[in-house]
Design an enzyme around this catalytic site. Sequence first.
Site, PDB file in Angstrom:
ATOM      1  N   GLY A   1       0.824  -1.196   0.000  1.00 28.90           N
ATOM      2  CA  GLY A   1       0.000   0.000   0.000  1.00 28.90           C
ATOM      3  C   GLY A   1       0.862   1.251   0.000  1.00 28.90           C
ATOM      4  CB  CYS A   2       0.227   4.645  -1.310  1.00 24.32           C
ATOM      5  SG  CYS A   2      -1.462   4.935  -0.723  1.00 24.32           S
ATOM      6  CG  PHE A   3      -0.984   6.256   4.101  1.00 21.15           C
ATOM      7  CD1 PHE A   3      -0.209   7.390   4.275  1.00 21.15           C
ATOM      8  CD2 PHE A   3      -2.362   6.395   4.028  1.00 21.15           C
ATOM      9  CE1 PHE A   3      -0.805   8.653   4.371  1.00 21.15           C
ATOM     10  CE2 PHE A   3      -2.968   7.643   4.120  1.00 21.15           C
ATOM     11  CZ  PHE A   3      -2.182   8.780   4.291  1.00 21.15           C
ATOM     12  CB  ALA A   4       1.921   0.094   3.810  1.00 25.61           C
TER      13      ALA A   4
END
Length: 326
Positions: free
Chosen positions: A135-138
């Site tokens: 994921g992007c935030f991750a």
Amino acid sequence: MTINVGIIGAAGYTGGELLRILIHHPFAAIAFAHSQSQAGKPVWSTHTDLIGDTDLTFAGGDMAPLLQQEGLDVIFLCSGHGASKTFLAENEVPDHVSIIDLSADFRDESEDFVYGLPELQRDRIGQSERIANPGCFATAIQVALLPLADAGLIQDAVHVSAITGSTGAGQALVPTTGFTWRNNNVSIYKAFEHQHLAEIGQSLTMLQPELSHPVHFIPYRGNFTRGIMANVYTTYSGTLDEAKDLYRAYYASHPFTHLSEAPIDVKQVVNTNKALVHLEKHGDQLLITSVIDNLTKGASGQAVQNMNLVFGLPEDAGLRLKSVGF
């Protein structure tokens, strides 16, 4: 060497980013770009910036002829969370065709997919044929924490405040992505409960198995289109110079992740596959700031990076992209 690529869900944001990158990739050829909603239309009619760059037409309908075509090497699944599992249940993908999934469906390492964060497990990615793109935030948060976890130095709760652009919510129009609401506005969502916390915890415990301290995450919607800034802080007993040495050593062999001596901002990474990290020490707290583009390093660029690793290509092939600068 040419890698023949298929894209499922090619009309969305991540599909469009894949097209932009792969059209100019020195070792890739796009075998098909599939979209049920745009079938039969030129790709540039949806991704209007690609006019003059490609004559591709969106494929639609039955997937079998596309998946069984001779020479197909890899497919990217870009149809959103939940759709990938349904797609694979309903369609037979030949064993020799690699799969890189950009949804959250297979990020649990118990599944038959390898978690595709190169800064965490580049060697495993290179030996695998099914990759779950992070994921992007991750991605932004893990890049900030991996060196500490690798050294066993996450010794207290981790606090994260991170902001993302509107493209992180996908292409579907909802009230919180519309210009009139998003412009001149900032809001919190999914505080302490964001879905990316699971994969972050999974990765950190791969490196620091005894880790028991929580990650407290407050996500923000930003009034801009693309990019993520994550500000991460936790107790750290070492000096700032020791922390910098730790980060430099961890990322020395990774072509896209760089420690910056100067404070960083989102514009430095927009439209690139870079992840920049900046460190500060305030009392006993280490502040780690990281920035990425949510659609490139946070999604499609990282997916191509994973493709390069799977097929033994230079890791940065097709990904030396120009930042916006101003």
